[in-house]
Design a protein around this motif. Structure first.
Motif, short mmCIF file in Angstrom:
data_model
loop_
_atom_site.label_atom_id
_atom_site.label_comp_id
_atom_site.label_asym_id
_atom_site.label_seq_id
_atom_site.Cartn_x
_atom_site.Cartn_y
_atom_site.Cartn_z
N LEU A 1 -24.48 -106.17 -11.79
CA LEU A 1 -25.30 -107.30 -12.45
C LEU A 1 -25.42 -107.08 -13.89
O LEU A 1 -25.30 -108.20 -14.66
N GLY A 2 -25.51 -106.07 -14.54
CA GLY A 2 -25.51 -105.46 -15.68
C GLY A 2 -24.23 -105.94 -16.60
O GLY A 2 -24.12 -106.61 -17.49
N ILE A 3 -23.20 -105.71 -15.79
CA ILE A 3 -21.78 -106.20 -16.29
C ILE A 3 -21.84 -107.57 -16.41
O ILE A 3 -21.29 -108.12 -17.46
N ALA A 4 -22.03 -108.38 -15.43
CA ALA A 4 -22.04 -109.96 -15.34
C ALA A 4 -22.86 -110.53 -16.22
O ALA A 4 -22.70 -111.54 -16.62
N MET A 5 -24.13 -109.70 -16.50
CA MET A 5 -24.90 -110.35 -17.35
C MET A 5 -24.55 -109.98 -19.12
O MET A 5 -25.29 -110.12 -19.90
N GLN A 6 -23.42 -109.51 -19.32
CA GLN A 6 -22.87 -109.41 -20.36
C GLN A 6 -23.29 -108.04 -21.20
O GLN A 6 -23.37 -108.20 -22.45
N GLY A 7 -23.96 -107.10 -20.22
CA GLY A 7 -24.53 -105.73 -20.92
C GLY A 7 -23.52 -105.08 -21.58
O GLY A 7 -22.44 -104.98 -21.40
N LYS A 8 -24.10 -104.37 -22.45
CA LYS A 8 -23.43 -103.29 -23.44
C LYS A 8 -23.00 -101.98 -22.53
O LYS A 8 -24.09 -101.42 -22.06
N ALA B 1 -22.29 -92.40 -29.94
CA ALA B 1 -23.83 -91.81 -30.32
C ALA B 1 -24.09 -92.22 -31.78
O ALA B 1 -23.89 -90.94 -32.28
N LYS B 2 -24.13 -93.07 -32.21
CA LYS B 2 -24.27 -93.13 -33.84
C LYS B 2 -25.63 -92.86 -34.01
O LYS B 2 -26.17 -92.63 -35.39
N ASP B 3 -26.83 -93.35 -33.12
CA ASP B 3 -28.09 -92.71 -33.55
C ASP B 3 -28.75 -92.38 -32.23
O ASP B 3 -28.19 -92.46 -31.15
N ILE B 4 -29.94 -92.24 -32.20
CA ILE B 4 -30.63 -91.44 -31.22
C ILE B 4 -30.77 -92.55 -30.02
O ILE B 4 -30.87 -92.13 -28.75
N LEU B 5 -30.86 -93.80 -30.17
CA LEU B 5 -31.18 -94.78 -29.06
C LEU B 5 -29.89 -95.09 -28.44
O LEU B 5 -29.88 -95.18 -27.23
N ASP B 6 -28.53 -94.89 -29.14
CA ASP B 6 -27.47 -95.12 -28.68
C ASP B 6 -27.17 -93.76 -27.75
O ASP B 6 -26.49 -93.91 -26.69
N LEU B 7 -27.40 -92.56 -28.21
CA LEU B 7 -27.55 -91.31 -27.49
C LEU B 7 -28.13 -91.65 -26.20
O LEU B 7 -27.61 -91.07 -25.19
N LEU B 8 -29.34 -91.97 -26.06
CA LEU B 8 -30.03 -92.17 -24.83
C LEU B 8 -29.42 -93.16 -23.96
O LEU B 8 -29.32 -92.86 -22.72
N GLY B 9 -28.98 -94.23 -24.58
CA GLY B 9 -28.16 -95.28 -23.72
C GLY B 9 -26.87 -94.52 -23.09
O GLY B 9 -26.71 -94.99 -21.96
N LEU B 10 -26.37 -93.92 -23.90
CA LEU B 10 -24.95 -93.21 -23.38
C LEU B 10 -25.28 -92.36 -22.22
O LEU B 10 -24.66 -92.31 -21.31
N ALA B 11 -26.33 -91.26 -22.56
CA ALA B 11 -26.62 -90.41 -21.28
C ALA B 11 -27.04 -91.32 -20.29
O ALA B 11 -26.71 -90.92 -19.14
N GLY B 12 -27.78 -92.44 -20.10
CA GLY B 12 -28.11 -93.28 -18.98
C GLY B 12 -26.94 -93.83 -18.42
O GLY B 12 -26.69 -93.77 -17.16
N ASP B 13 -25.93 -94.38 -19.34
CA ASP B 13 -24.75 -94.87 -18.81
C ASP B 13 -23.96 -93.71 -18.13
O ASP B 13 -23.18 -94.14 -16.86
N LEU B 14 -23.86 -92.69 -18.56
CA LEU B 14 -22.88 -91.57 -17.95
C LEU B 14 -23.40 -91.15 -16.36
O LEU B 14 -22.81 -90.57 -15.84
N GLY B 15 -24.60 -91.56 -16.11
CA GLY B 15 -25.33 -91.26 -14.93
C GLY B 15 -24.50 -92.18 -13.94
O GLY B 15 -24.83 -91.80 -12.48
N ASN B 16 -23.74 -93.10 -14.28
CA ASN B 16 -22.99 -93.78 -13.25
C ASN B 16 -21.83 -93.10 -12.88
O ASN B 16 -21.35 -93.69 -11.62
#
Lengths: 61, 143
Positions: B63-70, B75-90
């Motif tokens: 659903l996330g991919i279909a909703m054109q999620g990123k 990891a350019k900043d701390i928020l990107d780093l957290l997002g990358l950590a969450g994504d890697l959980g997949n």
């Protein structure tokens, strides 16, 4: 239904459904308690989203 | 690494029978569960739970991919780093999606922001599911 045209409420329902399923299975030990905890989480997810939406609406007025 | 029989339950004092007393690599359900959603529970013969977890986590990711999620890739900043950590959980799903070029590079529409959150949360839920499989394997969780 095209996911790129979801409303916020549809997204909340789908999010709550998936998250509640995982929470129910992982946080409880018997199938009956898993189901009840999943329903509990789903209700809290959706209920809190509706309540917070009304709060933000009233603050914005 | 050898498995230590479960000492916290009555089953721990009995000879090998059931998944909590099997010999083998104790972290296998944890790693398998991280790489493929639900696989940790499948290894422990928890078929329905594994199927429900797989459908929930993979459905949320799709659903996330279909909703054109990123899909976070750096990891350019701390928020990107957290997002990358969450994504890697997949697990493998994340790497396969990156290889196939799925996911948006940036969020163009409002729904895409929710899509990105769906993908990150799917990853975190997958980590919870993998840890649950590990707890079942070690006997910390009884059933």
């Amino acid at each position: 239904m095209n996911p790129s045209h979801f409303t916020h409420f549809t997204a909340v329902i789908l999010f709550a459904l998936c998250a509640s399923t995982v929470f129910g299975i992982t946080m409880r030990e018997t199938p009956r308690r898993m189901f009840r905890y999943g329903v509990y989480c789903f209700t809290l997810f959706c209920g809190s989203a509706i309540v917070l939406s009304w709060v933000m609406f009233l603050i914005a007025r | 690494m050898a498995t230590t029989p479960n000492r916290n339950t009555a089953a721990g004092s009995r000879p090998a029978s059931g998944p909590t007393t099997q010999q083998g690599f104790v972290y296998l359900p944890l790693i398998a569960g991280w790489l493929v959603p639900g696989a940790g529970h499948f290894l422990l013969r928890k078929w329905y739970r594994g199927a429900l977890l797989a459908v929930s986590i993979l459905g949320m990711f799709a659903l996330g991919i279909a909703m054109q999620g990123k899909l976070y890739s750096s990891a350019k900043d701390i928020l990107d780093l957290l997002g990358l950590a969450g994504d890697l959980g997949n697990g493998l799903v994340y790497f396969a999606s990156r290889a196939l070029g799925l996911g948006a590079d940036s969020e163009q529409v409002t729904v895409a922001d929710w899509g990105s959150r769906f993908i990150v949360v799917a990853g975190m839920l997958n980590v919870i599911a993998a840890i649950d499989a590990h707890n079942l394997r070690t006997g910390r969780k009884i059933s």
